[in-house]
Design a protein around this motif. Structure first.
Motif, mmCIF file in Angstrom:
data_model
loop_
_atom_site.group_PDB
_atom_site.id
_atom_site.type_symbol
_atom_site.label_atom_id
_atom_site.label_comp_id
_atom_site.label_asym_id
_atom_site.label_seq_id
_atom_site.Cartn_x
_atom_site.Cartn_y
_atom_site.Cartn_z
ATOM 1 N N ASN A 93 0.837 -1.195 0.000
ATOM 2 C CA ASN A 93 0.000 0.000 0.000
ATOM 3 C C ASN A 93 0.874 1.247 0.000
ATOM 4 O O ASN A 93 1.888 1.304 0.686
ATOM 5 C CB ASN A 93 -0.925 0.006 1.220
ATOM 6 C CG ASN A 93 -1.705 1.307 1.356
ATOM 7 O OD1 ASN A 93 -1.510 2.040 2.316
ATOM 8 N ND2 ASN A 93 -2.557 1.587 0.397
ATOM 9 N N ILE A 94 0.472 2.233 -0.776
ATOM 10 C CA ILE A 94 1.107 3.553 -0.779
ATOM 11 C C ILE A 94 0.032 4.572 -0.406
ATOM 12 O O ILE A 94 -1.084 4.518 -0.929
ATOM 13 C CB ILE A 94 1.695 3.903 -2.160
ATOM 14 C CG1 ILE A 94 2.736 2.861 -2.577
ATOM 15 C CG2 ILE A 94 2.308 5.294 -2.139
ATOM 16 C CD1 ILE A 94 3.978 2.825 -1.724
ATOM 17 N N TYR A 95 0.355 5.491 0.495
ATOM 18 C CA TYR A 95 -0.622 6.496 0.947
ATOM 19 C C TYR A 95 -0.027 7.878 0.741
ATOM 20 O O TYR A 95 0.956 8.243 1.381
ATOM 21 C CB TYR A 95 -0.950 6.263 2.425
ATOM 22 C CG TYR A 95 -2.078 7.122 2.948
ATOM 23 C CD1 TYR A 95 -3.395 6.700 2.846
ATOM 24 C CD2 TYR A 95 -1.826 8.360 3.547
ATOM 25 C CE1 TYR A 95 -4.431 7.479 3.330
ATOM 26 C CE2 TYR A 95 -2.852 9.141 4.026
ATOM 27 C CZ TYR A 95 -4.159 8.694 3.912
ATOM 28 O OH TYR A 95 -5.193 9.461 4.380
ATOM 29 N N GLN A 116 -6.673 5.153 -3.660
ATOM 30 C CA GLN A 116 -5.309 4.646 -3.785
ATOM 31 C C GLN A 116 -5.192 3.195 -3.299
ATOM 32 O O GLN A 116 -4.181 2.544 -3.511
ATOM 33 C CB GLN A 116 -4.342 5.547 -3.010
ATOM 34 C CG GLN A 116 -2.912 5.476 -3.517
ATOM 35 C CD GLN A 116 -2.058 6.607 -3.004
ATOM 36 O OE1 GLN A 116 -2.416 7.323 -2.081
ATOM 37 N NE2 GLN A 116 -0.887 6.785 -3.606
ATOM 38 N N GLY A 117 -6.238 2.715 -2.691
ATOM 39 C CA GLY A 117 -6.319 1.318 -2.270
ATOM 40 C C GLY A 117 -7.718 1.052 -1.753
ATOM 41 O O GLY A 117 -8.478 1.980 -1.456
ATOM 42 N N THR A 133 -2.527 -3.658 -2.360
ATOM 43 C CA THR A 133 -2.916 -4.071 -3.703
ATOM 44 C C THR A 133 -1.650 -4.384 -4.501
ATOM 45 O O THR A 133 -0.604 -3.786 -4.273
ATOM 46 C CB THR A 133 -3.698 -2.947 -4.411
ATOM 47 O OG1 THR A 133 -4.780 -2.521 -3.578
ATOM 48 C CG2 THR A 133 -4.276 -3.427 -5.733
ATOM 49 N N ASP A 134 -1.750 -5.306 -5.465
ATOM 50 C CA ASP A 134 -0.611 -5.620 -6.329
ATOM 51 C C ASP A 134 -0.224 -4.390 -7.146
ATOM 52 O O ASP A 134 -1.055 -3.835 -7.886
ATOM 53 C CB ASP A 134 -0.960 -6.772 -7.274
ATOM 54 C CG ASP A 134 -0.989 -8.114 -6.560
ATOM 55 O OD1 ASP A 134 -0.313 -8.237 -5.524
ATOM 56 O OD2 ASP A 134 -1.674 -9.031 -7.035
ATOM 57 N N GLN A 135 1.036 -3.980 -7.032
ATOM 58 C CA GLN A 135 1.482 -2.803 -7.764
ATOM 59 C C GLN A 135 3.009 -2.745 -7.789
ATOM 60 O O GLN A 135 3.694 -3.477 -7.075
ATOM 61 C CB GLN A 135 0.933 -1.523 -7.131
ATOM 62 C CG GLN A 135 1.346 -1.316 -5.683
ATOM 63 C CD GLN A 135 0.760 -0.040 -5.097
ATOM 64 O OE1 GLN A 135 0.982 1.056 -5.621
ATOM 65 N NE2 GLN A 135 0.002 -0.175 -4.007
ATOM 66 N N TYR A 163 -7.291 6.573 -11.799
ATOM 67 C CA TYR A 163 -7.611 5.424 -10.947
ATOM 68 C C TYR A 163 -9.068 5.002 -11.049
ATOM 69 O O TYR A 163 -9.946 5.773 -11.460
ATOM 70 C CB TYR A 163 -7.273 5.733 -9.492
ATOM 71 C CG TYR A 163 -8.038 6.895 -8.885
ATOM 72 C CD1 TYR A 163 -9.141 6.682 -8.081
ATOM 73 C CD2 TYR A 163 -7.631 8.210 -9.102
ATOM 74 C CE1 TYR A 163 -9.836 7.737 -7.509
ATOM 75 C CE2 TYR A 163 -8.303 9.272 -8.541
ATOM 76 C CZ TYR A 163 -9.407 9.036 -7.734
ATOM 77 O OH TYR A 163 -10.097 10.093 -7.180
ATOM 78 N N THR A 164 -9.291 3.762 -10.647
ATOM 79 C CA THR A 164 -10.620 3.161 -10.640
ATOM 80 C C THR A 164 -11.197 3.217 -9.227
ATOM 81 O O THR A 164 -10.484 2.978 -8.249
ATOM 82 C CB THR A 164 -10.541 1.680 -11.082
ATOM 83 O OG1 THR A 164 -9.925 1.619 -12.356
ATOM 84 C CG2 THR A 164 -11.910 1.061 -11.166
ATOM 85 N N SER A 165 -12.483 3.500 -9.116
ATOM 86 C CA SER A 165 -13.123 3.558 -7.810
ATOM 87 C C SER A 165 -13.108 2.186 -7.151
ATOM 88 O O SER A 165 -13.319 1.163 -7.798
ATOM 89 C CB SER A 165 -14.564 4.051 -7.939
ATOM 90 O OG SER A 165 -15.224 4.006 -6.685
ATOM 91 N N LYS A 166 -12.872 2.175 -5.836
ATOM 92 C CA LYS A 166 -12.919 0.937 -5.054
ATOM 93 C C LYS A 166 -14.250 0.791 -4.336
ATOM 94 O O LYS A 166 -14.446 -0.138 -3.558
ATOM 95 C CB LYS A 166 -11.773 0.902 -4.038
ATOM 96 C CG LYS A 166 -10.391 1.238 -4.612
ATOM 97 C CD LYS A 166 -10.001 0.342 -5.763
ATOM 98 C CE LYS A 166 -8.579 0.605 -6.256
ATOM 99 N NZ LYS A 166 -8.379 1.942 -6.862
#
Length: 570
Positions: free
Chosen positions: A188-190, A206-207, A229-231, A322-325
């Motif tokens: 995770n990156i914040y 972002q996650g 998340t895989d990144q 980015y895609t909405s979670k």
């Protein structure tokens, strides 16, 4: 990736779980922190942490008759099974033991890998039967098949089960004498400075967010709720005052939402795993859980952090795609509903600032979001097969977060204290895509055609502008007893004006609070007792058969509870 559920593990009784937890917290060897593993190689560092936690939760009041019924009325057929599962004051809503295990392998300070995961068992859910809604039960109907939890609900709420969290490798390379730190794998990156808001700052999307934890522990900081998340990510120190960072996502995960039929279930049919029913729409209508994005990889972002000497702080500039979670609840056919995650990507331009002003640590995030997904949870589910193509409503939105942390020294009332406050704001500049005209004339048309249109704000209807406030005050007393420090975290968060136009933001009159006391014993064990409650703006229709809440997720105004947490790390 998730750990496979074992079939040979014996399920402990309530007494065994409690004894094991107490033994873990009170009777461990006198060690602090991680276990350092001696490899005999000075270039290699290995560490293994295990954080064992026991959580006992007890309901504080009886289920509201407007939701559960009172023997005369039917209550709310969309939420009563969740609220009735533990419907009386004193019912045990969680009796959970868990272990968070973390391992780090580091070679020459800059290379290695990290793996972490947690495992749990909650004896409160040993009975897999849901509490049936009387209205549906009298007609031979149910929202959970045969009023039993699905395997997905049992896996995430009862256990024994577990999940893999971090699983990534990291290393440092030099490009033209510039050190570049790289991570590859599930992590995770914040970004940004938001403390409490998960959707108002630069880190939005972002996650995936652990909404279950957010509901069960009011005041939890946002960064602790983001799941890995895989990144692939990198951070390059261009100079000692300029850092360039970026990330590219190799996969996608939805936010972790509570399941129907559990204490924090937002609606009785609600579950990411699907396999439930919607009899209030019609016989044979099924709920099939998540409908994943068309492309699960490709989210990316870039960040530039500056720390100029004249600023005496740091500033950040960001671009993210980015895609909405978070989902939209839709009918994808006349007999099927899903949680839809297929909305197009959002483009964000962001700015952050962090510095000290008059002794207060101040942070702010400001974002402009182009074609952001808009909140639709307050609307009746819509059909997506009407030939309108991409139905997802989108708009251009500006958000802002401003927070401050103040520190206090010794006073006659406490030895030290911290005060943290955050205001978040959102503004829907314009609607760019809305083929169903859901956002036409908001909020006046929201609730039209329902059994009780009432005040639009009581239905969670999005508004053009919204702002909310979160405040946490925590006094501390040192050495109250030999080796025992005490903290009293006090938290309240509430929507002050309007309803968020973005999914899962704050809504007016809706919020949560917590009053707690935590003992830190010899810096090895913690014991926390807290009263957790919900603030809600809600109403009921004339027949008393359907309750309306201004929440963006569920109807929680009667689900206050007391939690006792015992924890240690070894």
């Amino acid at each position: 990736m998730m750990m496979k559920r074992t079939t040979t593990l014996a399920i402990p009784s309530r007494r065994v779980a409690l004894v094991a937890a107490l033994a873990a917290v009170c009777c461990l060897p006198d060690v602090v922190g991680a276990v350092e593993i001696d490899t005999g190689n000075p270039d290699i560092s290995m560490r293994w942490d295990n954080t064992v936690q026991y959580n006992l939760g007890i309901r504080a009041g009886n289920c509201d008759a407007n939701i559960c019924g009172n023997g005369q009325g039917a209550g709310d057929p969309t939420a009563s099974a969740s609220d009735r599962k533990f419907g009386k004051a004193g019912d045990v809503v969680t009796n959970r033991i868990s272990d968070l295990s973390e391992m780090d392998f580091i070679y020459k300070d800059h290379w290695g890998f990290r793996v972490s995961g947690d495992a749990w068992y909650d004896q409160a859910y040993h009975n897999a039967s849901a509490a049936p809604d009387p209205f549906f039960q009298s007609r031979g109907l149910s929202q959970l098949p045969n009023n039993q939890y699905t395997n997905y609900i049992k896996r995430w709420n009862e256990g024994p089960s577990g999940q893999l969290l971090d699983a990534f490798a990291f290393g440092r390379v030099h490009v033209e004498n510039v050190p570049v730190d790289i991570k590859v794998g599930q992590h995770n990156i914040y970004w940004g400075e938001s403390i409490f808001s998960t959707v108002g700052g630069v880190a939005d999307g972002q996650g995936p967010i652990d909404v279950r934890s957010a509901l069960s522990a009011p005041g939890t900081e946002a960064k602790a709720l983001f799941l890995p998340t895989d990144q692939v990510s990198f951070s390059a120190a261009l100079t000692d005052r300029v850092t360039l960072a970026g990330e590219y996502y190799l996969g996608w995960k939805p936010s972790m939402l509570p399941d129907g039929g559990t204490y924090f279930g937002p609606a009785d049919f609600f579950s990411l795993g699907g396999g439930t029913l919607l009899p209030f729409i019609g016989p044979g209508v099924t709920f099939n859980g998540e409908q994943r994005p068309k492309n699960e990889m490709g989210d990316w972002g870039i960040a530039l952090k500056l720390r100029p000497e004249w600023l005496d702080g740091s500033a950040g500039f960001y671009f993210r795609d980015y895609t909405s979670k978070f989902p939209n609840l839709v009918m994808n056919s006349p007999t099927s509903a899903v949680l839809d995650y297929t909305a197009p990507r959002t483009q964000m331009i962001g700015f952050s600032l962090s510095k000290s002003i008059a002794g207060v640590s101040v942070g702010t995030d400001i974002t402009y979001r182009r074609n952001a997904a808009l909140s639709t949870f307050s609307f009746a589910p819509v059909f997506t097969d009407t030939g309108l193509g991409d139905w997802h409503p989108q708009g251009d939105v500006v958000t802002a977060v401003v927070n401050g942390i103040a520190y206090f020294g010794k006073t006659p009332l406490f030895d030290s204290a911290t005060l943290t406050a955050e205001v978040n704001y959102s503004n829907l500049l314009k609607v760019t895509h809305d083929p169903y005209h859901l956002f036409l004339g908001l909020p006046q048309n929201c609730g039209a055609g329902t059994s009780s249109p009432g005040n639009a704000l009581d239905h969670g209807c999005p508004t053009k502008q919204e702002y909310a406030l979160d405040v946490q005050f925590m006094p501390i007393w040192y050495s109250v007893f030999d080796g025992v420090d005490l903290k009293m975290p006090l938290f309240v968060g509430i929507g002050l004006h309007g309803n968020s136009p973005v999914p899962f933001g704050d809504n007016q009159g809706q919020g949560s609070y917590s009053i707690g006391l935590t003992a830190d014993i010899r810096q090895k064990y913690t014991v926390s007792l807290a009263y957790n409650g919900f603030i809600a703006r809600h109403s009921n229709d004339a027949a008393g058969a359907l309750s309306n809440s201004n929440s963006s997720l569920g109807k929680y105004w009667d689900r206050n509870w007391v939690s006792l947490v015992l924890q240690t790390t070894f």
